[in-house]
Design a protein around this motif. Structure first.
Motif, PDB file in Angstrom:
ATOM      1  N   LEU A   6     -11.767  -2.379  20.515  1.00  0.00           N
ATOM      2  CA  LEU A   6     -10.437  -1.776  20.645  1.00  0.00           C
ATOM      3  C   LEU A   6     -10.128  -1.474  22.107  1.00  0.00           C
ATOM      4  CD1 LEU A   6     -10.540   0.741  17.671  1.00  0.00           C
ATOM      5  CD2 LEU A   6      -9.659  -1.597  17.702  1.00  0.00           C
ATOM      6  N   LYS A   7      -8.860  -1.568  22.446  1.00  0.00           N
ATOM      7  CA  LYS A   7      -8.403  -1.241  23.792  1.00  0.00           C
ATOM      8  C   LYS A   7      -8.348   0.277  23.941  1.00  0.00           C
ATOM      9  CE  LYS A   7      -4.391  -1.606  26.765  1.00  0.00           C
ATOM     10  NZ  LYS A   7      -2.984  -1.932  26.814  1.00  0.00           N
ATOM     11  N   ILE A   8      -8.861   0.768  25.045  1.00  0.00           N
ATOM     12  CA  ILE A   8      -8.824   2.199  25.336  1.00  0.00           C
ATOM     13  C   ILE A   8      -7.622   2.481  26.220  1.00  0.00           C
ATOM     14  CG2 ILE A   8     -10.013   4.121  26.461  1.00  0.00           C
ATOM     15  CD1 ILE A   8     -11.384   3.184  23.939  1.00  0.00           C
ATOM     16  N   ASP A   9      -6.759   3.355  25.769  1.00  0.00           N
ATOM     17  CA  ASP A   9      -5.576   3.744  26.538  1.00  0.00           C
ATOM     18  C   ASP A   9      -5.615   5.256  26.723  1.00  0.00           C
ATOM     19  OD1 ASP A   9      -3.077   4.354  27.575  1.00  0.00           O
ATOM     20  OD2 ASP A   9      -2.032   2.908  26.300  1.00  0.00           O
ATOM     21  N   GLU A  10      -5.962   5.684  27.918  1.00  0.00           N
ATOM     22  CA  GLU A  10      -6.104   7.114  28.204  1.00  0.00           C
ATOM     23  C   GLU A  10      -4.807   7.898  27.960  1.00  0.00           C
ATOM     24  OE1 GLU A  10      -8.811   8.981  29.073  1.00  0.00           O
ATOM     25  OE2 GLU A  10     -10.139   7.252  28.931  1.00  0.00           O
ATOM     26  N   SER A  11      -3.664   7.223  27.950  1.00  0.00           N
ATOM     27  CA  SER A  11      -2.410   7.947  27.692  1.00  0.00           C
ATOM     28  C   SER A  11      -2.314   8.381  26.232  1.00  0.00           C
ATOM     29  CB  SER A  11      -1.196   7.095  28.073  1.00  0.00           C
ATOM     30  OG  SER A  11      -1.014   6.020  27.171  1.00  0.00           O
ATOM     31  N   HIS A  12      -3.227   7.893  25.393  1.00  0.00           N
ATOM     32  CA  HIS A  12      -3.266   8.306  23.987  1.00  0.00           C
ATOM     33  C   HIS A  12      -4.286   9.403  23.747  1.00  0.00           C
ATOM     34  CE1 HIS A  12      -1.780   3.987  23.017  1.00  0.00           C
ATOM     35  NE2 HIS A  12      -0.814   4.750  23.446  1.00  0.00           N
ATOM     36  N   PHE A  13      -4.857   9.955  24.816  1.00  0.00           N
ATOM     37  CA  PHE A  13      -5.833  11.034  24.713  1.00  0.00           C
ATOM     38  C   PHE A  13      -5.158  12.349  25.070  1.00  0.00           C
ATOM     39  CE2 PHE A  13      -9.938   8.436  25.640  1.00  0.00           C
ATOM     40  CZ  PHE A  13      -9.569   7.514  24.680  1.00  0.00           C
ATOM     41  N   PHE A  14      -5.348  13.334  24.235  1.00  0.00           N
ATOM     42  CA  PHE A  14      -4.739  14.641  24.450  1.00  0.00           C
ATOM     43  C   PHE A  14      -5.821  15.708  24.379  1.00  0.00           C
ATOM     44  CE2 PHE A  14      -1.751  11.755  22.555  1.00  0.00           C
ATOM     45  CZ  PHE A  14      -0.688  11.844  23.424  1.00  0.00           C
ATOM     46  N   PRO A  15      -5.956  16.535  25.427  1.00  0.00           N
ATOM     47  CA  PRO A  15      -7.014  17.539  25.433  1.00  0.00           C
ATOM     48  C   PRO A  15      -6.834  18.616  24.364  1.00  0.00           C
ATOM     49  CG  PRO A  15      -5.644  17.744  27.394  1.00  0.00           C
ATOM     50  CD  PRO A  15      -5.197  16.519  26.667  1.00  0.00           C
ATOM     51  N   SER A  16      -5.613  18.767  23.868  1.00  0.00           N
ATOM     52  CA  SER A  16      -5.353  19.762  22.828  1.00  0.00           C
ATOM     53  C   SER A  16      -4.104  19.358  22.049  1.00  0.00           C
ATOM     54  CB  SER A  16      -5.136  21.145  23.444  1.00  0.00           C
ATOM     55  OG  SER A  16      -3.904  21.180  24.145  1.00  0.00           O
ATOM     56  N   PHE A  17      -3.933  19.976  20.881  1.00  0.00           N
ATOM     57  CA  PHE A  17      -2.728  19.722  20.110  1.00  0.00           C
ATOM     58  C   PHE A  17      -1.501  20.206  20.879  1.00  0.00           C
ATOM     59  CE2 PHE A  17       0.566  20.804  17.038  1.00  0.00           C
ATOM     60  CZ  PHE A  17       0.748  19.560  16.467  1.00  0.00           C
ATOM     61  N   ASP A  18      -1.656  21.292  21.636  1.00  0.00           N
ATOM     62  CA  ASP A  18      -0.534  21.787  22.447  1.00  0.00           C
ATOM     63  C   ASP A  18      -0.047  20.726  23.424  1.00  0.00           C
ATOM     64  OD1 ASP A  18      -0.556  24.258  21.189  1.00  0.00           O
ATOM     65  OD2 ASP A  18      -1.840  25.185  22.707  1.00  0.00           O
ATOM     66  N   THR A  19      -0.976  20.004  24.030  1.00  0.00           N
ATOM     67  CA  THR A  19      -0.607  18.933  24.956  1.00  0.00           C
ATOM     68  C   THR A  19       0.154  17.836  24.222  1.00  0.00           C
ATOM     69  OG1 THR A  19      -2.611  19.383  26.228  1.00  0.00           O
ATOM     70  CG2 THR A  19      -1.483  17.309  26.661  1.00  0.00           C
ATOM     71  N   LEU A  20      -0.326  17.475  23.041  1.00  0.00           N
ATOM     72  CA  LEU A  20       0.377  16.469  22.235  1.00  0.00           C
ATOM     73  C   LEU A  20       1.777  16.949  21.893  1.00  0.00           C
ATOM     74  CD1 LEU A  20       0.594  13.904  20.545  1.00  0.00           C
ATOM     75  CD2 LEU A  20      -0.617  15.119  18.705  1.00  0.00           C
ATOM     76  N   ARG A  21       1.895  18.196  21.473  1.00  0.00           N
ATOM     77  CA  ARG A  21       3.207  18.758  21.105  1.00  0.00           C
ATOM     78  C   ARG A  21       4.157  18.745  22.304  1.00  0.00           C
ATOM     79  NH1 ARG A  21       2.155  23.791  18.345  1.00  0.00           N
ATOM     80  NH2 ARG A  21       1.754  24.584  20.426  1.00  0.00           N
ATOM     81  N   GLU A  22       3.653  19.095  23.484  1.00  0.00           N
ATOM     82  CA  GLU A  22       4.467  19.102  24.699  1.00  0.00           C
ATOM     83  C   GLU A  22       4.999  17.716  25.043  1.00  0.00           C
ATOM     84  OE1 GLU A  22       1.848  20.774  27.593  1.00  0.00           O
ATOM     85  OE2 GLU A  22       1.927  22.764  26.657  1.00  0.00           O
ATOM     86  N   ARG A  23       4.279  16.675  24.628  1.00  0.00           N
ATOM     87  CA  ARG A  23       4.697  15.297  24.916  1.00  0.00           C
ATOM     88  C   ARG A  23       5.502  14.667  23.783  1.00  0.00           C
ATOM     89  NH1 ARG A  23      -0.832  13.100  27.608  1.00  0.00           N
ATOM     90  NH2 ARG A  23      -0.962  14.677  29.225  1.00  0.00           N
ATOM     91  N   GLY A  24       5.863  15.458  22.785  1.00  0.00           N
ATOM     92  CA  GLY A  24       6.710  14.950  21.722  1.00  0.00           C
ATOM     93  C   GLY A  24       6.059  14.894  20.356  1.00  0.00           C
ATOM     94  N   GLY A  25       4.812  15.329  20.264  1.00  0.00           N
ATOM     95  CA  GLY A  25       4.137  15.436  18.983  1.00  0.00           C
ATOM     96  C   GLY A  25       3.905  14.095  18.292  1.00  0.00           C
ATOM     97  N   ILE A  26       3.941  14.154  16.968  1.00  0.00           N
ATOM     98  CA  ILE A  26       3.667  12.980  16.150  1.00  0.00           C
ATOM     99  C   ILE A  26       4.687  11.876  16.429  1.00  0.00           C
ATOM    100  CG2 ILE A  26       3.478  12.141  13.779  1.00  0.00           C
ATOM    101  CD1 ILE A  26       1.134  13.961  14.785  1.00  0.00           C
ATOM    102  N   ALA A  27       5.926  12.252  16.715  1.00  0.00           N
ATOM    103  CA  ALA A  27       6.951  11.244  17.044  1.00  0.00           C
ATOM    104  C   ALA A  27       6.532  10.447  18.279  1.00  0.00           C
ATOM    105  CB  ALA A  27       8.300  11.909  17.265  1.00  0.00           C
TER     106      ALA A  27
END
Length: 85
Positions: A38-59
């Motif tokens: 699999l291709k590794i894409d560091e932009s798909h890594f989030f140190p926390s759920f808060d970070t994911l939420r700040e970037r738009g969450g599941i959407a």
């Protein structure tokens, strides 16, 4: 992977202790992904759920074609699952 997931995201948990636990889990995810080709894409890594939420969450993940999320622990998985529901 067996279900066809090829674009995966990683979600950590900022309060997971010790930090080496998170590092080991992350390293294991990267190694397993590479072993599966699999291709590794560091932009798909989030140190926390808060970070994911700040970037738009599941959407944010859906827009990038992410089909699966690997979480560092059950707490992170809980927050991801709640966001999906």
């Amino acid at each position: 992977f067996e279900k066809g997931h090829r674009r995966l995201s990683w979600v950590g948990f900022q309060y997971a202790q010790p930090a080496s636990f998170v590092s080991e889990r992350h390293a294991g995810f990267v190694k397993a992904s590479l072993d599966l080709g699999l291709k590794i894409d560091e932009s798909h890594f989030f140190p926390s759920f808060d970070t994911l939420r700040e970037r738009g969450g599941i959407a944010h993940l859906r827009k990038r074609g992410i089909t699966g999320v690997v979480c560092v622990n059950d707490v992170a998985a809980h927050w991801v699952a709640q966001a999906v529901i």
